[in-house]
Design a protein around this motif. Structure first.
Motif, short mmCIF file in Angstrom:
data_model
loop_
_atom_site.label_atom_id
_atom_site.label_comp_id
_atom_site.label_asym_id
_atom_site.label_seq_id
_atom_site.Cartn_x
_atom_site.Cartn_y
_atom_site.Cartn_z
N ALA A 88 -24.37 -8.59 -38.80
CA ALA A 88 -25.41 -7.57 -38.35
C ALA A 88 -26.65 -7.67 -39.30
CB ALA A 88 -24.84 -6.37 -38.64
N GLN A 89 -26.57 -8.48 -40.46
CA GLN A 89 -27.70 -8.62 -41.21
C GLN A 89 -28.68 -10.01 -40.96
OE1 GLN A 89 -26.58 -8.26 -45.26
NE2 GLN A 89 -25.37 -6.66 -44.77
N ASN A 90 -28.47 -10.28 -39.82
CA ASN A 90 -29.39 -11.60 -39.22
C ASN A 90 -30.60 -11.20 -39.17
OD1 ASN A 90 -30.60 -13.61 -37.93
ND2 ASN A 90 -28.75 -13.62 -36.35
N PRO A 91 -31.44 -12.10 -40.24
CA PRO A 91 -32.87 -11.92 -40.34
C PRO A 91 -33.68 -12.28 -38.89
CG PRO A 91 -32.27 -13.97 -41.77
CD PRO A 91 -30.86 -13.25 -41.17
N CYS A 92 -33.10 -12.95 -38.34
CA CYS A 92 -33.81 -13.61 -36.85
C CYS A 92 -33.70 -12.22 -35.86
CB CYS A 92 -33.09 -14.66 -36.59
SG CYS A 92 -33.17 -16.18 -37.74
N HIS A 93 -33.03 -11.32 -36.20
CA HIS A 93 -33.06 -10.02 -35.28
C HIS A 93 -33.97 -9.03 -35.75
CE1 HIS A 93 -28.55 -11.08 -33.91
NE2 HIS A 93 -29.53 -11.95 -33.43
#
Length: 198
Positions: A88-93
């Motif tokens: 959930a910590q995807n920087p691309c989101h």
């Protein structure tokens, strides 16, 4: 008292319409002779994450390589296990999820972090472009003007193979001015105005 009211209204209207926006030139962009100023070098500039749909599309220097028994997770780091919290910590989101996450961004994963860069001639009025160019050069991206887009502006498809995760600002809250908070505010301000007038 009533002769003063039109003057007060006129002054308030003038104040509301005056803006400090630079219309004719950028401050400190040109010197006294009209030459464009070159800023000093800017060091330790943080690069945005480069996001792709397939990690094999990452530039060679940014392709992940994890130690044995670890996996490269959506947060852009190596972990023993890619838990839901880590994913959930995807920087691309760009800190968006659910319906607020554009469909084009759902399959994006980050390449490795690009080291901080030094920009020799940093232009404050074109800082985003300067940073992209320096970070792209650090990552050995040869023609980023055609192959790399920007999050929420150019998505992967056609010639674009990656996007910079330059996250837009969070949307401003949408207030409804008939909520109880605003009604109370109007009532208090109205009562104060009445006291001043009386």
């Amino acid at each position: 008292m009533f002769g003063l009211l039109p003057r007060v209204v006129a002054v308030l209207a003038l104040l509301v319409t005056v803006s400090a926006f630079q219309l004719w030139h950028d401050v400190n962009r040109y010197d006294a002779h009209g030459n464009e100023c070159l800023y000093r070098e800017k060091s330790d500039v943080v690069c945005s994450r480069l996001c792709v749909t397939d990690l094999s599309s990452c530039p060679t220097s940014l392709q992940p390589s994890c130690p044995d028994n670890q996996s490269f997770c959506a947060d852009g780091e190596c972990h023993d296990e890619c838990t839901d919290d880590i994913q959930a910590q995807n920087p691309c989101h760009c800190s968006r999820s659910g319906s607020k996450l554009p469909s084009e961004a759902q399959n994006l994963v980050p390449c490795l972090t690009i080291p901080n860069v030094t920009i020799q001639q940093f232009h404050a009025w074109n800082s985003e472009e300067d940073i992209r160019i320096a970070c792209g050069a650090e990552a050995n991206i040869t023609d980023q003007s055609k192959t790399v887009g920007v999050w929420d502006k150019n998505w992967i498809g056609g010639d674009i193979e990656a996007v910079w995760a330059e996250c837009p600002a969070a949307p401003t809250p949408n207030y409804k001015y008939n909520e109880s908070y605003w009604i109370a505010t109007y009532a208090v301000n109205g009562a104060l105005a009445l006291l001043i007038l009386v």
